[in-house]
Design a protein around this motif. Structure first.
Motif, PDB file in Angstrom:
ATOM      1  N   PRO A  97      74.986 -28.883  -3.398  1.00 22.74           N
ATOM      2  CA  PRO A  97      74.899 -28.467  -4.803  1.00 22.74           C
ATOM      3  C   PRO A  97      74.127 -29.475  -5.645  1.00 22.74           C
ATOM      4  N   ALA A  98      73.334 -28.973  -6.579  1.00 19.75           N
ATOM      5  CA  ALA A  98      72.644 -29.867  -7.513  1.00 19.75           C
ATOM      6  C   ALA A  98      73.691 -30.650  -8.292  1.00 19.75           C
ATOM      7  N   GLY A  99      73.421 -31.913  -8.499  1.00 16.10           N
ATOM      8  CA  GLY A  99      74.347 -32.772  -9.223  1.00 16.10           C
ATOM      9  C   GLY A  99      75.358 -33.477  -8.346  1.00 16.10           C
ATOM     10  N   GLU A 100      75.483 -33.061  -7.090  1.00 17.69           N
ATOM     11  CA  GLU A 100      76.416 -33.719  -6.171  1.00 17.69           C
ATOM     12  C   GLU A 100      75.694 -34.858  -5.451  1.00 17.69           C
ATOM     13  N   PHE A 112      68.402 -32.491  -8.681  1.00 17.57           N
ATOM     14  CA  PHE A 112      68.538 -31.909 -10.023  1.00 17.57           C
ATOM     15  C   PHE A 112      67.491 -30.807 -10.181  1.00 17.57           C
ATOM     16  N   ALA A 113      67.893 -29.705 -10.790  1.00 17.26           N
ATOM     17  CA  ALA A 113      67.015 -28.541 -10.918  1.00 17.26           C
ATOM     18  C   ALA A 113      65.884 -28.812 -11.901  1.00 17.26           C
ATOM     19  N   GLY A 122      64.205 -31.752  -8.353  1.00 20.17           N
ATOM     20  CA  GLY A 122      63.817 -33.140  -8.274  1.00 20.17           C
ATOM     21  C   GLY A 122      64.897 -33.867  -7.494  1.00 20.17           C
ATOM     22  N   LEU A 123      64.655 -35.125  -7.192  1.00 23.93           N
ATOM     23  CA  LEU A 123      65.622 -35.927  -6.449  1.00 23.93           C
ATOM     24  C   LEU A 123      65.663 -37.328  -7.041  1.00 23.93           C
ATOM     25  N   GLU A 147      66.727 -36.538 -18.864  1.00 25.52           N
ATOM     26  CA  GLU A 147      68.029 -37.181 -18.702  1.00 25.52           C
ATOM     27  C   GLU A 147      68.310 -37.515 -17.242  1.00 25.52           C
ATOM     28  N   HIS A 148      67.915 -36.639 -16.331  1.00 25.15           N
ATOM     29  CA  HIS A 148      68.127 -36.907 -14.912  1.00 25.15           C
ATOM     30  C   HIS A 148      67.286 -38.089 -14.429  1.00 25.15           C
TER      31      HIS A 148
END
Length: 280
Positions: A97-100, A112-113, A122-123, A147-148
């Motif tokens: 999952p994104a954010g994990e 992150f999407a 993105g990573l 922010e990411h």
């Protein structure tokens, strides 16, 4: 002695994307958009091999990010991670999952999407003290995307096209609209705006990636971004362009910025080679 956290963009562009990051004895690939044979050759050029790769992260389901995964897995049984919408397109990958955050001990990575016309991420990768991020297929830089990436010291970011070159170029009208749309690809100016937003938060190295061979050039991309950063007083940030099938020199994440106005170099070994990536 503290382990060095560093990266090399092995290849970037529509013909194939792959980036290698490492700290200590832990190395990972972000995307594998070239055949295993080509990946081996590119890794060898930075002094590494497939045995150094302990995981693969796939950010996008298109062939220029995934085409080498199958042959790579035949050579080495290593985990492949992808976020929802991408994992379904990459056989043998584990969905994350994104954010994990995936913690590998020496390295931790988080998807992150980003806005694109297909599921794309993105990573952000960290060694616990320093962070780097990659985002190479996205149509705009949103507040959430910034922010990411806030606080990273090294960033690999798309700078796909020069708007005027795209407008005057040979693409069809429909393709031009798609590339320039909010779910298309970043222009040099958009990459510069992102760099400017991140500059006050510790950014030291920026690699411009996924350059169009038709609507951009390394000099055009780096020149545009450098002008914007210099005008805002951030000319110490190192800006390079990644290109297809030519690994960038190693980038050490967190390497202090130097004031190049007071650094003089006379006949450094490899100077001509470095200018392919560091034009200025």
């Amino acid at each position: 002695m503290e382990a060095v956290f560093r990266l090399s963009v092995l290849s970037s562009g529509s013909s194939g994307n792959a980036t290698y990051l490492e700290t200590g004895k832990r190395g990972v690939l972000v995307d594998a958009g070239l055949s295993c044979k080509k990946l081996k050759g590119l890794l060898a050029r930075v002094g590494r091999g497939l045995d150094d790769v302990s995981a693969v992260f796939v950010t996008h389901g298109h062939a220029d990010h995934t085409s080498g995964v199958k042959s790579l897995l035949r050579e080495r049984r290593i985990p492949v991670y992808a976020a929802p919408g991408v994992a379904e397109a990459v056989k043998g990958s584990e969905p994350v999952p994104a954010g994990e955050t995936l913690d590998f001990g020496a390295l931790a990575a988080t998807f992150f999407a980003v806005p694109h016309d297909a599921p794309t991420y993105g990573l952000r990768v960290s060694d616990g003290r320093r962070s780097a991020a990659l985002a190479t297929d996205l149509g705009e830089i949103s507040f959430e995307t910034i922010e990411h990436m806030r606080g990273v010291e090294a960033l690999v970011l798309e700078a796909n096209h020069d708007p005027e070159w795209l407008r005057r170029g040979p693409y069809s009208a429909d393709l031009k609209r798609r590339v320039a749309s909010r779910i298309g690809h970043l222009s040099n100016e958009q990459a510069a705006e992102a760099a400017l937003a991140l500059a006050p938060h510790g950014l030291k190295d920026l690699v411009l990636a996924h350059l169009s061979e038709t609507n951009n050039s390394p000099m055009r991309a780096t020149g545009t971004v450098r002008r914007v950063l210099k005008a805002a007083g951030h000319d110490g940030i190192r800006v390079r362009a990644a290109i297809a099938r030519h690994p960038t020199p190693w980038i050490e994440v967190g390497q202090p910025i130097q004031d190049h106005r007071h650094v003089y170099r006379y006949g450094e070994e490899g100077a001509e080679r470095s200018r392919l990536f560091d034009l200025g």
